[in-house]
Design a protein around this motif. Sequence first.
Motif, short mmCIF file in Angstrom:
data_model
loop_
_atom_site.label_atom_id
_atom_site.label_comp_id
_atom_site.label_asym_id
_atom_site.label_seq_id
_atom_site.Cartn_x
_atom_site.Cartn_y
_atom_site.Cartn_z
N PRO A 159 4.37 -9.60 19.26
CA PRO A 159 4.59 -9.06 18.15
C PRO A 159 6.12 -9.43 17.99
O PRO A 159 6.86 -9.41 18.89
CB PRO A 159 4.50 -7.41 18.25
N LEU A 160 6.48 -9.49 16.59
CA LEU A 160 7.72 -9.75 16.25
C LEU A 160 8.71 -8.54 16.47
O LEU A 160 8.27 -7.34 16.51
CB LEU A 160 7.99 -9.79 14.73
N GLN A 161 9.77 -8.66 17.17
CA GLN A 161 10.62 -7.75 17.49
C GLN A 161 11.84 -7.33 16.25
O GLN A 161 11.66 -8.04 15.46
CB GLN A 161 11.67 -8.17 18.53
N VAL A 162 12.64 -6.43 16.54
CA VAL A 162 13.22 -5.92 15.52
C VAL A 162 14.77 -6.76 15.58
O VAL A 162 15.11 -6.83 16.46
CB VAL A 162 13.86 -4.31 15.61
N PRO A 163 15.11 -7.28 14.32
CA PRO A 163 16.25 -8.53 14.36
C PRO A 163 17.38 -7.43 14.61
O PRO A 163 17.36 -6.42 14.45
CB PRO A 163 16.01 -8.84 12.89
N ALA A 164 18.54 -8.20 15.18
CA ALA A 164 19.49 -7.58 15.68
C ALA A 164 20.34 -7.09 14.43
O ALA A 164 21.42 -6.16 14.65
CB ALA A 164 20.41 -8.33 16.82
N ALA A 165 20.44 -7.65 13.38
CA ALA A 165 21.31 -7.50 12.35
C ALA A 165 22.66 -7.47 12.74
O ALA A 165 23.37 -6.68 12.54
CB ALA A 165 20.93 -6.18 11.54
N ASP A 166 22.98 -8.67 13.29
CA ASP A 166 24.41 -9.06 13.77
C ASP A 166 25.13 -10.14 12.91
O ASP A 166 26.08 -10.69 13.67
CB ASP A 166 24.57 -9.12 15.52
N ARG A 167 24.75 -10.37 11.88
CA ARG A 167 25.31 -11.65 11.02
C ARG A 167 26.53 -11.38 10.40
O ARG A 167 27.34 -12.08 10.28
CB ARG A 167 24.19 -12.27 10.25
N ILE A 168 26.44 -10.11 9.96
CA ILE A 168 27.93 -9.63 9.07
C ILE A 168 28.52 -8.79 9.91
O ILE A 168 28.02 -7.57 10.27
CB ILE A 168 27.31 -8.95 7.82
N THR A 169 29.72 -9.02 10.11
CA THR A 169 30.59 -8.26 11.11
C THR A 169 31.14 -7.27 10.12
O THR A 169 32.12 -7.70 9.04
CB THR A 169 31.79 -8.97 11.79
N VAL A 170 31.11 -5.81 10.03
CA VAL A 170 31.56 -5.15 9.09
C VAL A 170 32.97 -4.27 9.69
O VAL A 170 32.72 -3.63 10.71
CB VAL A 170 30.64 -3.84 8.79
N VAL A 171 33.77 -4.22 9.06
CA VAL A 171 35.26 -3.34 9.47
C VAL A 171 35.26 -2.18 8.30
O VAL A 171 35.39 -2.50 7.21
CB VAL A 171 36.51 -4.35 9.31
N LYS A 172 35.29 -1.17 8.83
CA LYS A 172 35.43 0.06 8.32
C LYS A 172 36.69 0.84 8.32
O LYS A 172 37.39 0.79 9.53
CB LYS A 172 34.40 1.09 8.59
N GLY A 216 22.49 -18.24 11.18
CA GLY A 216 23.26 -19.35 11.06
C GLY A 216 24.47 -18.98 10.35
O GLY A 216 25.62 -19.41 10.55
N LEU A 217 24.27 -17.92 9.05
CA LEU A 217 25.32 -17.86 8.40
C LEU A 217 26.02 -16.50 8.77
O LEU A 217 25.28 -15.53 9.13
CB LEU A 217 24.74 -17.65 6.92
N THR A 218 27.21 -16.55 8.71
CA THR A 218 28.05 -15.34 9.43
C THR A 218 29.34 -15.57 8.71
O THR A 218 29.76 -16.17 8.12
CB THR A 218 28.26 -15.51 10.92
N TYR A 219 29.96 -14.14 8.44
CA TYR A 219 31.11 -13.61 7.76
C TYR A 219 31.49 -12.23 8.34
O TYR A 219 30.78 -11.41 8.67
CB TYR A 219 31.09 -13.89 6.28
N THR A 220 32.64 -11.99 7.72
CA THR A 220 33.41 -10.74 8.09
C THR A 220 33.37 -9.68 6.73
O THR A 220 33.96 -10.48 5.82
CB THR A 220 34.62 -10.76 8.85
N LEU A 221 32.93 -8.51 6.87
CA LEU A 221 33.12 -7.69 5.45
C LEU A 221 34.05 -6.75 6.11
O LEU A 221 33.80 -5.69 6.71
CB LEU A 221 31.76 -7.11 5.38
N ASP A 222 35.14 -6.65 5.33
CA ASP A 222 36.12 -5.53 5.64
C ASP A 222 36.48 -4.62 4.48
O ASP A 222 36.82 -4.80 3.47
CB ASP A 222 37.72 -6.36 5.79
N MET A 223 35.83 -3.51 4.79
CA MET A 223 35.59 -2.55 3.58
C MET A 223 36.94 -1.63 3.56
O MET A 223 36.99 -0.76 2.87
CB MET A 223 34.41 -1.54 4.28
N THR A 224 37.99 -1.92 4.49
CA THR A 224 39.21 -1.33 4.12
C THR A 224 39.93 -2.03 3.03
O THR A 224 40.95 -1.27 2.59
CB THR A 224 40.24 -1.50 5.39
N LYS A 225 39.54 -3.00 2.72
CA LYS A 225 40.17 -3.78 1.69
C LYS A 225 39.25 -3.36 0.26
O LYS A 225 38.45 -2.68 0.29
CB LYS A 225 40.20 -5.29 2.02
N THR A 226 39.67 -4.14 -0.89
CA THR A 226 39.26 -3.52 -2.10
C THR A 226 38.74 -5.05 -2.84
O THR A 226 39.25 -6.04 -2.46
CB THR A 226 40.40 -2.87 -3.19
#
Length: 610
Positions: free
Chosen positions: A597-610, A517-527
């Motif tokens: 059994p539990l499946q592997v989470p998608a790990a798609d909550r943080i959008t990472v820009v590189k 439910g919590l999402t955001y963008t992490l832009d690693m091209t910035k400082t």
Amino acid sequence: MAATPRKNKRVRRILAAGAGLATVGALVAAMPSAGAAGDAYAAGQGTNGKGWGRMVDVQLLSFNDLHGTLEPPAGSSGQVTRTKPDGTTEKIDAGGVEYLATHLRQAREGNRYSITAAAGDLIGASPLLSGLFHDEPTIGALNQLGLDVTSVGNHEFDEGAVELARMQNGGCHPTAGCFVEGEEFEGADFPYLAANVTKEKTGKPLLDPYFVWEKDGVKIGFIGVTLEGTPNVVTAEGVKGLKFGDEVETINKYTKVLERKGVKSIVALVHEGGMPASASYNYNCDGDGDGDGEGVSGAIVDIAKNVSPQVDAFVTGHTHQAYVCSIPDPAGKPRLVTSASSFGKLYTDTTLTYDRATKDIVRTAVDSANHVVSRDVPKAADLTELIEDWRTLAAPIANRPQGYIAADINGRGSTAYEKPLGDLIADAQLEGLAPADKGGAQLALMNPGGIRSDLVFKASGAEGDGVVTYGESFTVQPFTNMMNVVDLTGANLITALKQQVSGSNLNSIKILQISKGLTYTLDMTKTGADRVVDGTIKLNGEAIDPSKTYRVAMNEFLAGGGDGFGALATGTNKLVAASDLDVFNAYLAKNSSAAAPLQVPAADRITVVK
């Protein structure tokens, strides 16, 4: 369980190497008398640096960040990376104290002068086999494998100064009592050094600040420190009443003390580290040969560049990295800095050439390399016995099934900012604390450093593939932090997310693991703080409102502002809930079964820009 008697270290070392009485007798007979030794020394004779000549080779074996990992660590936590001659890399299974003891004992063979030292975090954040017994098993194992000295690390303070003193001095646990009937815990045979840790009320060192190893007139001094920022990575209760001083100032202070005592050869054991340019344990950190330290970055670089030139070498830790580098001292001369990864997967073998005339280390003759604690050698029988004894005591708890997984769910072994196991843990915290009577949590945050391992589908043991046992879930979250639910303003929540990449985390990024439910963008091209992009932080699709109040679940470490998240310490209306481990295990039991059994989470909550 058979008691392990306390022995003189030299006697224990001879026994560990398997020398019998005949061998000892031959060794004594072969040693020159005091007069003969003096004559050989005066004539410049000796044994090619190994014995009685002017130049003596002293072997320094070292490791760090064991974290109570007695059994071979599973999954990616039990592997090191090696770069092959053709430039490709390979993963090698490594670790386990039964193998570490064998490798160290084999390495000592033929070395008349051998010291074994460590750089902290030997206990704390330990798997269940050691953690369940407050790390008594690990101290016993370190005694048996022949450790001579170590610095403290931040995790030595997980249970506070009183418990650390018990680790040093012995005695049964104040509440749990004696774990083995009829036997009292005897403590460490080796000194824990804490030169920069003082008592606030008296200003006196908590433990010994230094240790001098001596044999046949050869003296090597060791000064042990932990990172000055230890209070930022340990719960407030763990460091209550203590002050942590500057690493450089402290080492320089005790260097002068040792020099006044006639000790001119000095090694600093520093629980602070760096990040090498390569993840391979055999990476050539000094590829260009100029000793400028460019192969490693991080806090240890500034420390090494400012510590007195009288210090001859550094054994470091904390970052769980592998490196053997040269970093220039204040006089511009290259000086050795080493680290041996973590969990007992590597050890460092360093040759320090000691000049009897100057009583100092000849730095140009120092040689060092990291070696894999491979599992293709015989297990040390005495360590196997120790493990089996403790395993028998732990089995009724350790083997209890908690849930089921469909595949490996990586946490510690994931290199991504958002880790699949991090998502799973955060979701477990949200679900467990969302009910109104449990705290009414709307979201959950988990510190990445609190995830100590992976959940491995084909784990060791007899429980069967895909079964998560109590021992395995404990290994993932061994701190037993109590969960907190607090009111946090949207403004402070946004600030906390920006603190992941700014302030004390500017150069050591710590990305919080977040619930669904919590999402955001992490832009690693910035400082800095700008990397967390304004306007992208949303909960269930709606932008976080700075003026609104949210109920946030997190462990007590984060709620106290740990890891540089001061904004999280502003929470109010706190509810203290069950432990993080209990919440996690309850989630596994409720949401998984052998059929589903539990499946592997998608790990798609943080959008990472590189």
